[in-house]
Design an enzyme around this catalytic site. Structure first.
Site, PDB file in Angstrom:
ATOM      1  CG  HIS A 238      -1.762  -1.396   1.317  1.00 12.79           C
ATOM      2  ND1 HIS A 238      -2.956  -1.397   0.701  1.00 12.79           N
ATOM      3  CD2 HIS A 238      -1.823  -2.340   1.999  1.00 12.79           C
ATOM      4  CE1 HIS A 238      -3.496  -2.240   1.018  1.00 12.79           C
ATOM      5  NE2 HIS A 238      -2.579  -2.965   2.055  1.00 12.79           N
TER       6      HIS A 238
HETATM    7  C1  BDR Z   1      -2.141   0.468   5.822  1.00 12.25           C
HETATM    8  O1  BDR Z   1      -2.001  -0.194   7.103  1.00 12.25           O
HETATM    9  C2  BDR Z   1      -0.660  -0.482   7.614  1.00 12.25           C
HETATM   10  O2  BDR Z   1      -0.757  -1.946   8.110  1.00 12.25           O
HETATM   11  C3  BDR Z   1       0.286  -0.524   6.419  1.00 12.25           C
HETATM   12  O3  BDR Z   1       1.300  -0.156   6.770  1.00 12.25           O
HETATM   13  C4  BDR Z   1      -0.630   0.681   5.518  1.00 12.25           C
HETATM   14  O4  BDR Z   1      -0.124   1.996   5.893  1.00 12.25           O
HETATM   15  C5  BDR Z   1      -2.997  -0.617   5.069  1.00 12.25           C
HETATM   16  O5  BDR Z   1      -4.176  -0.540   5.232  1.00 12.25           O
END
Ligand code: BDR
Ligand code: CA
Length: 309
Positions: A238
């Site tokens: 992400h």
């Molecule tokens: C987001 O949540 C975190 O676990 C990841 O690093 C990312 O920023 C994705 O939903």
């Protein structure tokens, strides 16, 4: 080069986002600020320091921030990112990466003032630090050139509740404040769930050095059951998509929208609510990423990883 401050909770996908930002010649990472999120802020700060060491960038200053959400209880994600909040083989941080003796929220304000009109702020964890920075300096949106936020799920299901994505769900009050008042570009699961890398390319990264093993571990941070739940072959990186959007302005397609964040009930806490038909009468208060050039994203990521090992 473009000055960039990254507010982060490393985190496997955060680690890859940092690698992309630090390796890109058009971006100048002027600092990292850390926040609770994937694990405690003590551990995300430890991980951020270790990452700067392993990436050979101990020149980048780090300021630690909020150890808990504004109002909510702390919620961490070691079950996704691994024990200590990150996978891979990281060195113990040394005195090379001493912390700045200033809270992350102040550091954000300072950096925005110092690079007035030029700074990009990428927030890739819960929004507690950014909300606090906004409370300290209401002119933050004017001072920043760009505020990119990884969070929310505008028109798709959430990954923590049916409506909410993890960063927004971790601190809904902070997310609400930032979405209402900071004119962000919100890069949510709508596009980031597509930010995967091909399995055959990951498997081809066969070098046996600690950094290569770490990169492989970050790229494959979803366990089998998580992959199955989402019907995916490889993990969504992400946070790196946000940085890719800064590296190449054509990666993210965004639209102006009126946005709100739910804070009221179990069902809506952390939900990013967009109003595409304008039924609330509220005008656009930011932009939402609606599409992404994943081929270009993959090109940037593979170049970065290949360059590192
Ligand atoms: C987001 O949540 C975190 O676990 C990841 O690093 C990312 O920023 C994705 O939903
Ligand atoms: Ca993150």
């Amino acid at each position: 080069t473009r000055p960039l401050l990254i507010d982060t909770d490393p985190g496997c996908d955060d680690a890859l986002a940092l690698a992309l930002a630090l390796e890109d010649p058009t971006l100048e990472v002027v600092g990292l600020t850390t926040v609770h999120g994937n694990t405690t802020v003590e551990a995300t700060t430890h991980n951020a320091r270790a990452l700067l060491e392993v990436l050979g960038r101990t020149d980048v200053p780090i300021a630690a921030g909020a150890d808990r959400p504004l109002l909510a209880d702390l919620e961490t994600a070691e079950h996704i990112h691994g024990e200590g909040g990150i996978r891979g083989e990281l060195p113990e941080p040394t005195s090379e990466t001493e912390l700045e003796g200033v809270h992350a929220a102040r550091r954000i304000v300072e950096a925005a003032r110092r690079h007035e009109g030029e700074l990009a702020l990428a927030a890739i964890g819960p929004l507690t630090n950014v909300a606090l920075a906004l409370a300290l300096e209401p002119r933050l949106p004017e001072l920043l050139d760009d505020l990119l936020v990884m969070g929310g799920a505008a028109f798709v299901p959430g990954n923590v509740t049916p409506l909410a994505e993890a960063n927004f769900h971790s601190d809904p009050e902070a997310a609400r404040r930032v979405v209402r008042d900071a004119e962000p570009t919100v890069v949510g699961l709508d596009v980031t769930r597509r930010a995967t890398l091909p399995a055959d390319w990951i498997n081809s990264l066969s070098r046996e050095i600690p950094l290569a093993r770490s990169l492989r571990a970050w790229l494959t941070y979803y366990d089998e059951d998580v992959l199955e739940r989402y019907g995916m072959e490889t993990a969504a990186i992400h946070d790196a998509l946000v940085i890719a959007g800064l590296v190449d302005g054509r990666v993210l397609e965004t639209e102006p929208h009126h946005m709100e964040v739910g804070t009221d009930s179990e069902l809506d806490r952390g939900a990013l609510v967009c109003d595409p038909y304008g039924v609330t009468g509220g005008g656009p208060n930011g932009r939402v990423a609606v599409d992404a050039d994943i081929d270009r994203y993959r090109e940037l990521m593979t170049e970065t990883v290949d360059g590192l090992i």
